[in-house]
Design an enzyme around this catalytic site. Structure first.
Site, short mmCIF file in Angstrom:
data_model
loop_
_atom_site.label_atom_id
_atom_site.label_comp_id
_atom_site.label_asym_id
_atom_site.label_seq_id
_atom_site.Cartn_x
_atom_site.Cartn_y
_atom_site.Cartn_z
CB CYS A 239 -1.83 6.86 1.53
SG CYS A 239 -0.77 6.04 2.67
CD GLU B 110 -2.74 0.92 0.04
OE1 GLU B 110 -2.81 1.97 -0.61
OE2 GLU B 110 -3.25 -0.15 -0.34
C1 UN1 Z 1 -3.44 6.11 4.95
O1 UN1 Z 1 -3.29 7.32 4.78
O2 UN1 Z 1 -2.49 5.31 4.79
O3 UN1 Z 1 -9.29 7.16 4.28
C2 UN1 Z 1 -4.71 5.51 5.41
C3 UN1 Z 1 -8.49 7.61 5.10
C4 UN1 Z 1 -8.19 6.80 6.34
C5 UN1 Z 1 -7.07 5.86 6.09
C6 UN1 Z 1 -5.83 6.48 5.51
N1 UN1 Z 1 -9.37 6.07 6.73
O4 UN1 Z 1 -7.92 8.67 4.94
#
Ligand code: UN1
Length: 500
Positions: free
Chosen positions: A284, A250
């Site tokens: 992310c 990921e």
């Molecule tokens: C991440 O940034 O690795 O949708 C996960 C979202 C969170 C998860 C982010 N529920 O921003």
């Protein structure tokens, strides 16, 4: 005074074999030491994998509903300790307290969901093509799972990976990011209190180069789940190929929010501020590109500038803080370097510098930053900055919008603000991403739908929801022939002939 934390091997908390340690400090105040942690090496990983390996058979033979009952207890304990864990997270990782509570809540949600899976873990039954023959596919556990987690979601992401792995009957070795080992250790202490048997979950703290690589190389680890940088993911993939591991990656994102000319601009503004500057942009899924229709560009950018100018930076434990620190000083330097690049490529609207006023000088802070008139191919519009920086790219047509949305190497989360239902559906069809939002920002994925992205964001796997069960189990197809005679599939077709 700081506390000393150790590795978890079986049911014992042990120092690293070398005796070396490292410290974790608060990004809001570097004088606030969270604790001293084991700086481990390959021999510590060997011990952890041996412990997970020994625990695998009894755990995999524990009926899945019983494994689920343990996860239900874990979920309740996490809920009871939500405030304590959230405060520790804000101290160690920096995100503001309401966001830290959300991070822990995500772990609780996954725990309940996966606990329930203990009574499902559905397989498949299909009719056989032969008479008097039964056909089905069942899920089997795989073995020892290596879980390497990032610092931006120090509890939620370990939970995303660990709970599906456990409910499927696997055992695990976890390596947390070196910036947030305290959150993981406390999380795992609660798992043990909840009744996870010794050896089922093991923790080894230390660097990626020593601990991470040793996990990835270990022949008794069958599966790797990693969240982090794309370059690290490629390296993990390459190393893991030597021992034919199953690998879920990921990785990065360069997520756009498209603001169309008919958008509800107030709603879009709220969502942009949250998606671009929540978690100081260190998700992310953060919105690091704002693709704005020319017709509303000036109005939108000016309103956004005002909103961002009013954001309060500070310690996430203090009421009234909107944006916490970034993770450490190297991150400040990296973001500052991108801001310098941005000044040459585009127009700075606000921010662009490290923030060092008053108490902020004690930690690692960066001003929320907006650039506009950014060309789609500019470096700040292409590369993942992972900080509170977003780039406005003006557009004139839908064709151009689709091209800009898809014109990056990543494909995690995309969002469109519009009142036009036709465009809404076109965006879902045409934007290359694993998560698609309409009239909602790019962050805030829920724990029971697949999470992950396309292109350089990953290697095609998805986390959480049902998709996670497929990653953490092997299919076994089973045929039971109760005809009492040889029946050759694809060859003995007499039954079919008779029906004809
Ligand atoms: C991440 O940034 O690795 O949708 C996960 C979202 C969170 C998860 C982010 N529920 O921003």
């Amino acid at each position: 005074m700081s506390t000393t934390y150790r590795n978890l091997i079986g049911d014992r908390w042990l120092p690293s074999r070398s005796g070396e340690t490292f410290v974790s400090v608060s990004p809001a105040n570097h004088d606030d030491v969270i604790g001293e942690f084991a700086s481990s090496g390959a021999e510590d990983v060997d011990a952890a994998v041996a412990s997970a390996h020994a625990a695998f058979r009894p755990w995999s033979l524990t009926p899945a509903p019983k494994r689920g009952e343990i996860l239900f207890r874990v979920a309740r304990l996490l809920a009871e300790h939500k405030e304590e864990l959230s405060r520790l997270m804000t101290r160690e990782m920096g995100k503001v307290l309401p966001e830290a509570r959300g991070d822990v809540q995500e772990a609780i949600d996954v725990a309940y969901y996966m606990a329930g899976e203990g009574r499902r873990l559905f397989g498949q039954t299909v009719p056989s093509e032969m008479p008097d023959k039964f056909a089905m596919a069942i899920r089997r556990p795989i073995g020892v799972v290596g879980i390497i987690t990032p610092w931006n979601f120090p509890v939620a992401i370990p939970a995303w990976k660990l709970f599906p792995a456990l409910i499927c009957g696997n055992t695990a070795v976890l390596k947390p990011a070196s910036d947030t080992p305290g959150c993981l250790v406390r999380f795992v202490e609660l798992l043990m209190e909840g009744g996870v048997p010794a050896g089922v979950v093991n923790v080894v703290t230390g660097s990626g180069a020593k601990v991470g690589n040793a996990i990835v190389d270990h022949p008794d680890v069958r599966v790797i789940s990693f969240t982090g940088h794309t370059e690290t993911g490629v390296e993990i993939s390459r190393r893991a190929a030597e021992t034919l591991k199953r690998v879920s990656l990921e990785l990065g994102g360069k997520n756009p929010i498209v603001i169309w000319e008919d958008a509800d601009l107030d709603l879009a503004l709220d969502s942009v501020v949250w998606s671009a500057f929540g978690t100081s942009g260190q998700r992310c899924t953060a919105a690091s590109r704002l693709i704005v229709h020319r017709a509303v560009h000036d109005e939108f950018v000016e309103a956004l500038r005002k909103r961002v100018a009013a954001l309060v930076l500070g310690d996430g434990l203090e009421d009234g803080t909107d944006v916490g620190p970034v993770i450490n000083d190297q991150a400040v330097q990296k973001i500052a370097a991108y801001a310098a690049i941005g000044r040459n490529e585009a127009e700075l609207v606000i921010g662009g510098e490290p923030a060092r006023d008053g108490d902020l000088a004690r930690g690692s802070f960066f001003q929320p930053t907006i650039f506009t008139e950014v060309r789609p191919e500019a470096r700040i519009a292409q590369e993942e900055i992972f900080g509170p920086v977003t780039s406005v790219i003006p557009v004139d047509s839908w064709e151009e919008t689709v091209e800009v949305v898809n014109g990056v190497r990543y494909g995690l989360s995309t969002s469109l603000f519009t009142r036009d239902v036709n465009l809404a559906f076109r965006s879902i069809r045409d934007f290359d991403s694993g998560l698609g939002y309409v009239n909602h920002g790019t962050i805030g994925a829920e724990a029971h739908l697949p999470f992950g992205g396309v292109k350089a964001t990953g290697n095609g796997h998805r986390e959480v929801g049902q998709a996670a069960l497929d990653f953490f189990s092997e299919w076994k197809s089973v045929y039971i022939d109760y005809s009492g005679k040889l029946q050759r599939a694809q060859i003995d077709m007499s039954f079919v002939d008779e029906v004809d």
